[in-house]
Design a protein around this motif. Sequence first.
Motif, mmCIF file in Angstrom:
data_model
loop_
_atom_site.group_PDB
_atom_site.id
_atom_site.type_symbol
_atom_site.label_atom_id
_atom_site.label_comp_id
_atom_site.label_asym_id
_atom_site.label_seq_id
_atom_site.Cartn_x
_atom_site.Cartn_y
_atom_site.Cartn_z
ATOM 1 N N ILE C 22 0.839 -1.200 0.000
ATOM 2 C CA ILE C 22 0.000 0.000 0.000
ATOM 3 C C ILE C 22 0.874 1.249 0.000
ATOM 4 O O ILE C 22 0.653 2.186 -0.770
ATOM 5 C CB ILE C 22 -0.960 -0.005 1.218
ATOM 6 C CG1 ILE C 22 -1.992 -1.113 1.061
ATOM 7 C CG2 ILE C 22 -1.643 1.341 1.365
ATOM 8 C CD1 ILE C 22 -2.858 -1.322 2.278
ATOM 9 N N THR C 23 1.870 1.248 0.884
ATOM 10 C CA THR C 23 2.740 2.422 0.968
ATOM 11 C C THR C 23 3.440 2.651 -0.369
ATOM 12 O O THR C 23 3.523 3.782 -0.860
ATOM 13 C CB THR C 23 3.788 2.224 2.068
ATOM 14 O OG1 THR C 23 3.164 1.649 3.199
ATOM 15 C CG2 THR C 23 4.434 3.532 2.453
ATOM 16 N N LEU C 26 1.038 3.993 -2.975
ATOM 17 C CA LEU C 26 0.721 5.403 -2.734
ATOM 18 C C LEU C 26 1.882 6.286 -3.144
ATOM 19 O O LEU C 26 1.705 7.335 -3.769
ATOM 20 C CB LEU C 26 0.400 5.623 -1.252
ATOM 21 C CG LEU C 26 -0.996 5.187 -0.829
ATOM 22 C CD1 LEU C 26 -1.137 5.263 0.681
ATOM 23 C CD2 LEU C 26 -2.038 6.071 -1.488
ATOM 24 N N ALA C 27 3.080 5.840 -2.805
ATOM 25 C CA ALA C 27 4.244 6.644 -3.139
ATOM 26 C C ALA C 27 4.377 6.761 -4.656
ATOM 27 O O ALA C 27 4.698 7.834 -5.184
ATOM 28 C CB ALA C 27 5.496 6.012 -2.536
ATOM 29 N N ALA C 29 1.931 6.460 -6.833
ATOM 30 C CA ALA C 29 0.806 7.181 -7.405
ATOM 31 C C ALA C 29 0.979 8.685 -7.247
ATOM 32 O O ALA C 29 0.352 9.465 -7.952
ATOM 33 C CB ALA C 29 -0.495 6.737 -6.734
ATOM 34 N N ALA C 30 1.840 9.054 -6.324
ATOM 35 C CA ALA C 30 1.994 10.474 -6.038
ATOM 36 C C ALA C 30 2.616 11.190 -7.227
ATOM 37 O O ALA C 30 3.590 10.724 -7.794
ATOM 38 C CB ALA C 30 2.872 10.650 -4.814
ATOM 39 N N PRO C 31 2.037 12.331 -7.609
ATOM 40 C CA PRO C 31 2.661 13.125 -8.657
ATOM 41 C C PRO C 31 3.880 13.840 -8.086
ATOM 42 O O PRO C 31 4.045 13.924 -6.873
ATOM 43 C CB PRO C 31 1.567 14.114 -9.029
ATOM 44 C CG PRO C 31 0.760 14.268 -7.785
ATOM 45 C CD PRO C 31 0.851 12.970 -7.046
ATOM 46 N N TYR C 262 10.652 10.961 9.686
ATOM 47 C CA TYR C 262 9.530 10.504 8.892
ATOM 48 C C TYR C 262 8.738 11.682 8.337
ATOM 49 O O TYR C 262 8.422 11.732 7.149
ATOM 50 C CB TYR C 262 8.645 9.630 9.783
ATOM 51 C CG TYR C 262 7.538 8.934 9.058
ATOM 52 C CD1 TYR C 262 7.816 7.876 8.213
ATOM 53 C CD2 TYR C 262 6.218 9.322 9.224
ATOM 54 C CE1 TYR C 262 6.808 7.230 7.551
ATOM 55 C CE2 TYR C 262 5.208 8.681 8.567
ATOM 56 C CZ TYR C 262 5.501 7.634 7.724
ATOM 57 O OH TYR C 262 4.497 6.997 7.063
ATOM 58 N N VAL C 263 8.427 12.633 9.214
ATOM 59 C CA VAL C 263 7.639 13.787 8.775
ATOM 60 C C VAL C 263 8.417 14.578 7.733
ATOM 61 O O VAL C 263 7.868 14.994 6.700
ATOM 62 C CB VAL C 263 7.262 14.672 9.978
ATOM 63 C CG1 VAL C 263 6.627 15.965 9.509
ATOM 64 C CG2 VAL C 263 6.314 13.919 10.892
ATOM 65 N N ILE C 266 8.291 12.752 4.497
ATOM 66 C CA ILE C 266 6.981 12.800 3.849
ATOM 67 C C ILE C 266 6.834 14.093 3.076
ATOM 68 O O ILE C 266 6.402 14.096 1.936
ATOM 69 C CB ILE C 266 5.867 12.636 4.895
ATOM 70 C CG1 ILE C 266 5.765 11.161 5.234
ATOM 71 C CG2 ILE C 266 4.562 13.194 4.390
ATOM 72 C CD1 ILE C 266 4.412 10.669 5.554
ATOM 73 N N THR C 267 7.214 15.194 3.689
ATOM 74 C CA THR C 267 7.076 16.456 2.970
ATOM 75 C C THR C 267 8.048 16.514 1.798
ATOM 76 O O THR C 267 7.793 17.200 0.829
ATOM 77 C CB THR C 267 7.267 17.662 3.917
ATOM 78 O OG1 THR C 267 8.232 17.294 4.896
ATOM 79 C CG2 THR C 267 5.984 18.000 4.620
ATOM 80 N N LEU C 269 8.891 13.796 0.019
ATOM 81 C CA LEU C 269 8.639 12.614 -0.814
ATOM 82 C C LEU C 269 9.872 11.711 -0.927
ATOM 83 O O LEU C 269 10.191 11.193 -1.998
ATOM 84 C CB LEU C 269 8.165 13.022 -2.215
ATOM 85 C CG LEU C 269 6.760 13.623 -2.274
ATOM 86 C CD1 LEU C 269 6.421 14.010 -3.704
ATOM 87 C CD2 LEU C 269 5.730 12.643 -1.754
ATOM 88 N N ILE C 274 10.414 6.853 3.790
ATOM 89 C CA ILE C 274 8.995 6.652 4.109
ATOM 90 C C ILE C 274 8.675 5.164 4.190
ATOM 91 O O ILE C 274 8.090 4.680 5.164
ATOM 92 C CB ILE C 274 8.088 7.305 3.043
ATOM 93 C CG1 ILE C 274 8.307 8.815 3.017
ATOM 94 C CG2 ILE C 274 6.625 6.982 3.314
ATOM 95 C CD1 ILE C 274 7.527 9.518 1.931
#
Lengths: 363, 317, 307
Positions: C22-23, C26-27, C29-31, C262-263, C266-267, C269, C274
């Motif tokens: 899933i992770t 999602l990663a 799929a991210a533009p 982690y944070v 995430i910002t 990418l 992540i």
Amino acid sequence: MTDLLEVTDLHTQFFTRDGVVRAVDGVTFQVAAGETLGIVGESGCGKSVTALSLMRLIPQPPGKIVSGSIMFDGQDILKMDDDDVRGIRGKSIAMIFQDPMTSLNPVLTISRQISEALELHMKMDKNEARNRTIELLELVQIPSAKKRIDDYPHQFSGGMRQRVMIAMALSCGPKLILADEPTTALDVTIQAQILDLLKNLAREFRTAFILITHDLGVVAGMTQRINVMYAGRIVEKADTVELFANPKMPYTWGLLRSIPRLDESRRAKLVPIEGLPPDLIAPPPGCKFEPRCQYRRDVCSEKEPELKRIPNAKSDHEARCWGTQEGGWLVDTDWKREIGDTRLIEAIKQETASVTATETPGE
Amino acid sequence: MATASATQERAAELNVLSRKQRSLWGDALYRLFRNKAAVAGLIVIAMAFLVAIFAPFLAPFSPIEIPKNPASQMEPLWTGSKFTDPRYLLGTDFLGRDIVSRLIFASRISMVVGFVPTAIVFGLGVTVGVTAGFFGGWLDQLLMRFTDIVYAFPDFLFLLIIVASFRASPFGKLLDGLMLIFVAIAIVGWVGVARLTRGQVLALKEREFVEAARSVGATPRRIMAKHLLPNALAPLIVTAAFVVPNAMLGEATLSFLGVGIIPPTPSWGQMINEGFPLFSANPWAVLLPAICISVVMLSFTFVGDGLRDALDPRMKT
Amino acid sequence: MLKYTIRRLLLMIPTLFFVALITFALAKAAPGSPFDKNPDKPPKQEIVDRWNKFYGLDKPVPEQFVMYMSNVLHLDFGTSIRRQRPVSEILGQGFPVTAQLGAQALILALAVALPLGVISALKQNTMVDYGSLFFATVGTTIPSFVMAIFFIYIFALGLHLFPITGWGTPQHMVMPTVILALGAAAFLARITRASMLEAIRQDYVRTARSKGLREQVVIVGHVLKNAMIPVATVVGPAAAGLITGSFIIETFFSVPGIGREYVLSITALDYPVIMATTLLYAFFIVVANLSVDLVYGMLDPRIKVAK
């Protein structure tokens, strides 16, 4: 013979949001050493609260023993301090509760739960207590007691658990055992076994016991005397034999009509008592049973009758009923033949229906 | 003593037979309104709603426009410092925007985020939960496996990954980022509701009244709608009272971390994020939105607790 | 018991696999790309290509996933894009800090919650009870970063008791630990109280009293033993809550743990970080839940774990 237990004018009340519930309202009775007494009545008539009051196990608040005295072995339990009461609980008075499924602690072994009292009251060490526990389990006929002693309650069947409860109650050789509906939660076949066991053991140990039940059939062969309770009061007391042969209170008649009898002809119908027990916050002013009584007259709703000796009765037989007291209109009534005013029965039925209709069906 | 409630119940049972009864829901409502904290919570929530609806009429300034030549960051009037301006009751933020106006408009975000995803969460969760619980089979298996996986993901971590991944996409920019937050919260939240509903249905399915309904030939649809859902309703309502503030919390935390609402649209979390670097210089720009979040969240908790106690008095904790 | 444990351990594998999937999905799929941080000055295409090749991003996505998972099995989590260092190294540095913070918070939470919950149940409807209920309500309701703001305002800016940010000395640790513990403590206190109240009204407690046991013996020997079972089952979720809380608290107080990393990732990418951190978190939650189930089996004789 002096009485082992002498309860005088006991009042136990619960102080709730809606008002004061008079759960036990002036109860007086005695039990002699080694004697067996049955207390009979519908649910919520104060039997269990009476028993819990005897051991001062009424949760407070909201409950409170308001007045009266409970003389046990020459001492008033109500005047004792907490330590002395604890000394009596489990030691001199033991209690067997209704539901053996919930009355045993699920996370402690059987041995732990029985030894606990032995160590506390009999000052036994761990080993002695354990050996005594095995003996007790054998006494209540638990097969291979030695092996099963370290089992947990959930590994026992309902009947076996109630045997464990009996063993626990007997463990410190009490003078009085209070059995509160000890067989209600059990299968009918098991009920008889448990009752037999209880009766034999009580006789063997010369222990007095009070058997509390809603089922007159249960006390029939078990106890010497019976108190019938209704709405927190004793409404009839007599020898067991006398009570069954010659009941003197319409409420008792109702109870008797609602138990199946093998010796009666098949056509004898079971007749329920119509209506509902009274609100114990605001009970009826007269006889507490009057609203449900198909033999009632005006006097019944005006003034409450005393618990009085029945004229011409064989032994110490008392009832709380205007109709069957000296000069009453029911003195010569044969309850088996005359079921009372049928129009009254209908009226009570309809009244009940209208009350239940306004209630929402609960869960 | 501690056994009080048990005995109160027993005492209540004694009366139940003859005492007049309110209806089940009426009784619950009565108990809810007797709970002072819950009533206070309801009032606060109602007020927050009104503020959110009438924000344009209540706010003295624009929450977004940066005034020309702001003197400096203003502090609230009561601080009595020289950096105050009578026009700005609660001071201004680091760009000189009126904090009162920003707080008022930010309430809109919280209210919308509280209720829109909750509606999706319940629509989806209840449907799947009832179906899975009632029919069992592959759907049920799938749901259980899926929840196992989601349970290994802390809710917020999942939320964060979804939002971070799509933040840069066109979808992520819809409604200042609100759309993405709605969807993300819904994706994360529906599973819990589905699982709860499933559990309720499974427990109820075995009860006699369902058995009775089935024995007289009621269709599955009828049994679900008329027998299962109404009985599962109470725990669902209580859950809703906790899902709503949780959604608000999700938005606030995301915005606080800088991945939530896209500036300059104000949200309380956003305001904390923006004000935090200057926290020691002007603490009120941060404290005020923090207080708003606290008060609204507490109100929801009070209402939720009140609802739970009212609907299931035995569950009282 | 052993069999059960092994089966549960094996069941962890698909769970973790799906978490990774899933992770990863999602990663992917991210533009946007981790390399175009500055939209005004995009890097040259050939450089991007070289980077993509280096991180294996030029291959088809399913192949990337397979490659990633096989590397993970060798405990190779790739290289951080943001920091240009192996992920395992970054996690290796941050993990002890996060673990210490989490462990401190959990111990503090339990040490506060259990006595508080028990006392408040025993003194039901007294001031003590109301006080602890209020604490529990506030603690479970107010988000940790909001709580942190109030704490900093009072204890750092107002009373100058603790430094605002940083890590290392005990003074630095007080506020992050306390705030992180607060939510868990409140939650556990609430459960403890409820569970005590439930246990105390059971029939077997009356039985225990009818044996003449002292009230303390009844509470400790009979009530507590039962009441602790539900509490033990929620220590797992509470620990999971601490993990979630840790990345907000670490970000807030600039604690150099994996939560803050982690944070930041995430910002930015930064997929490798992540992915690895998510897997690590998921692993801990699964292990926490498993150990809770095992403890549950030990506490409650009615649960037969070995089947």
